[in-house]
Design a protein around this motif. Structure first.
Motif, PDB file in Angstrom:
ATOM      1  N   ASP A  51       0.802  -1.223   0.000  1.00  0.00           N
ATOM      2  CA  ASP A  51       0.000   0.000   0.000  1.00  0.00           C
ATOM      3  C   ASP A  51       0.835   1.274   0.000  1.00  0.00           C
ATOM      4  OD1 ASP A  51      -2.312  -1.511   0.017  1.00  0.00           O
ATOM      5  OD2 ASP A  51      -2.514  -1.447   2.192  1.00  0.00           O
ATOM      6  N   ASN A  88      -3.313  -3.070  10.121  1.00  0.00           N
ATOM      7  CA  ASN A  88      -4.292  -3.572   9.161  1.00  0.00           C
ATOM      8  C   ASN A  88      -3.764  -3.676   7.744  1.00  0.00           C
ATOM      9  OD1 ASN A  88      -6.421  -4.065  10.950  1.00  0.00           O
ATOM     10  ND2 ASN A  88      -7.003  -1.914  10.938  1.00  0.00           N
ATOM     11  N   GLY A  89      -2.679  -2.995   7.438  1.00  0.00           N
ATOM     12  CA  GLY A  89      -2.109  -3.067   6.099  1.00  0.00           C
ATOM     13  C   GLY A  89      -1.456  -4.422   5.858  1.00  0.00           C
ATOM     14  N   TYR A  90      -1.486  -4.854   4.604  1.00  0.00           N
ATOM     15  CA  TYR A  90      -0.912  -6.161   4.268  1.00  0.00           C
ATOM     16  C   TYR A  90       0.613  -6.087   4.191  1.00  0.00           C
ATOM     17  CZ  TYR A  90      -0.740 -10.873   2.534  1.00  0.00           C
ATOM     18  OH  TYR A  90      -0.484 -12.206   2.427  1.00  0.00           O
ATOM     19  N   TYR A 113       2.795  -7.302  -6.226  1.00  0.00           N
ATOM     20  CA  TYR A 113       2.093  -6.910  -5.007  1.00  0.00           C
ATOM     21  C   TYR A 113       1.658  -5.436  -5.141  1.00  0.00           C
ATOM     22  CZ  TYR A 113       4.820 -10.975  -3.595  1.00  0.00           C
ATOM     23  OH  TYR A 113       5.407 -12.209  -3.523  1.00  0.00           O
ATOM     24  N   TYR A 117      -3.096  -4.864  -2.592  1.00  0.00           N
ATOM     25  CA  TYR A 117      -2.914  -6.317  -2.633  1.00  0.00           C
ATOM     26  C   TYR A 117      -3.223  -6.952  -1.280  1.00  0.00           C
ATOM     27  CZ  TYR A 117      -0.551 -10.835  -2.841  1.00  0.00           C
ATOM     28  OH  TYR A 117      -0.263 -12.175  -2.783  1.00  0.00           O
ATOM     29  N   LYS A 118      -3.950  -8.053  -1.316  1.00  0.00           N
ATOM     30  CA  LYS A 118      -4.227  -8.839  -0.121  1.00  0.00           C
ATOM     31  C   LYS A 118      -3.981 -10.301  -0.458  1.00  0.00           C
ATOM     32  CE  LYS A 118      -6.065  -5.425   2.282  1.00  0.00           C
ATOM     33  NZ  LYS A 118      -5.087  -4.545   2.809  1.00  0.00           N
ATOM     34  N   PRO A 121      -5.028 -14.257   4.684  1.00  0.00           N
ATOM     35  CA  PRO A 121      -5.287 -13.451   5.891  1.00  0.00           C
ATOM     36  C   PRO A 121      -4.105 -13.504   6.862  1.00  0.00           C
ATOM     37  CG  PRO A 121      -7.167 -14.845   5.367  1.00  0.00           C
ATOM     38  CD  PRO A 121      -6.050 -15.261   4.453  1.00  0.00           C
ATOM     39  N   GLN A 122      -3.833 -12.372   7.500  1.00  0.00           N
ATOM     40  CA  GLN A 122      -2.699 -12.268   8.422  1.00  0.00           C
ATOM     41  C   GLN A 122      -3.154 -11.886   9.816  1.00  0.00           C
ATOM     42  OE1 GLN A 122      -0.334  -9.224   6.490  1.00  0.00           O
ATOM     43  NE2 GLN A 122       1.016 -10.766   5.606  1.00  0.00           N
TER      44      GLN A 122
END
Length: 163
Positions: A51, A88-90, A113, A117-118, A121-122
């Protein structure tokens, strides 16, 4: 005499092993992942943050981003991303890179990426600390006991008191 030499040798051995243990425990804490880092990747050296198109060097605790045409290392993200939510960012964990310049593959990372991009889940390693400023928390009243929405506490209100 032999006994004295053996005791001296034992003391030296004991002291040297204690010093080695202290050195190991100090090194364990260096380069630990941040609380916002993805759980399950304790050996990761770098994350790529799609991001904000930046990297995070886990060992140095530094962000690496393109600024003014050059790669900059800093403890903080650039000004335009200071409010970016790292929890919250990937984060893409770069397990396959072990050098000092992860941006060598920036063109590939940027395409593969992309912003937004997601992947899978992390979960983060730690929990975000929430700071509530008492000035910004008023919970629906204007400080004098009357609610802001016009409801005077006697059913539906229209913003005008009937007293």
């Amino acid at each position: 005499m032999k006994t004295l030499k053996l005791i001296a040798a034992g003391i030296v051995l004991l002291l040297s092993s204690t010093a080695m243990q202290a050195q190991v425990s100090v090194n364990v804490n260096i380069g630990s992942p941040p609380a916002w880092g993805p759980a399950g990747y304790s050996a990761a050296e770098y994350y790529y943050l799609p991001d904000v198109q930046a990297y995070y060097d886990v060992r140095q605790s530094q962000f690496i981003y393109l600024g003014g045409g050059q790669w900059v290392r800093s403890r903080n993200l650039p000004t335009q991303y200071r409010s970016y939510d790292l929890y919250n960012g990937y984060k893409v964990v770069l397990n396959d890179y072990h050098g000092s310049r992860p941006y060598t593959y920036f063109k590939n990372h940027k395409v593969k990426y992309y912003k937004g991009y997601k992947g899978k889940p992390q979960k983060t390693i730690g929990v975000r600390k929430v700071v509530i400023h008492k000035d910004s928390y008023k919970q629906g009243n204007n400080g004098n006991g009357h609610q802001k929405n016009g409801n005077n506490g006697h059913g539906k209100g229209n913003g005008k008191d009937k007293h």
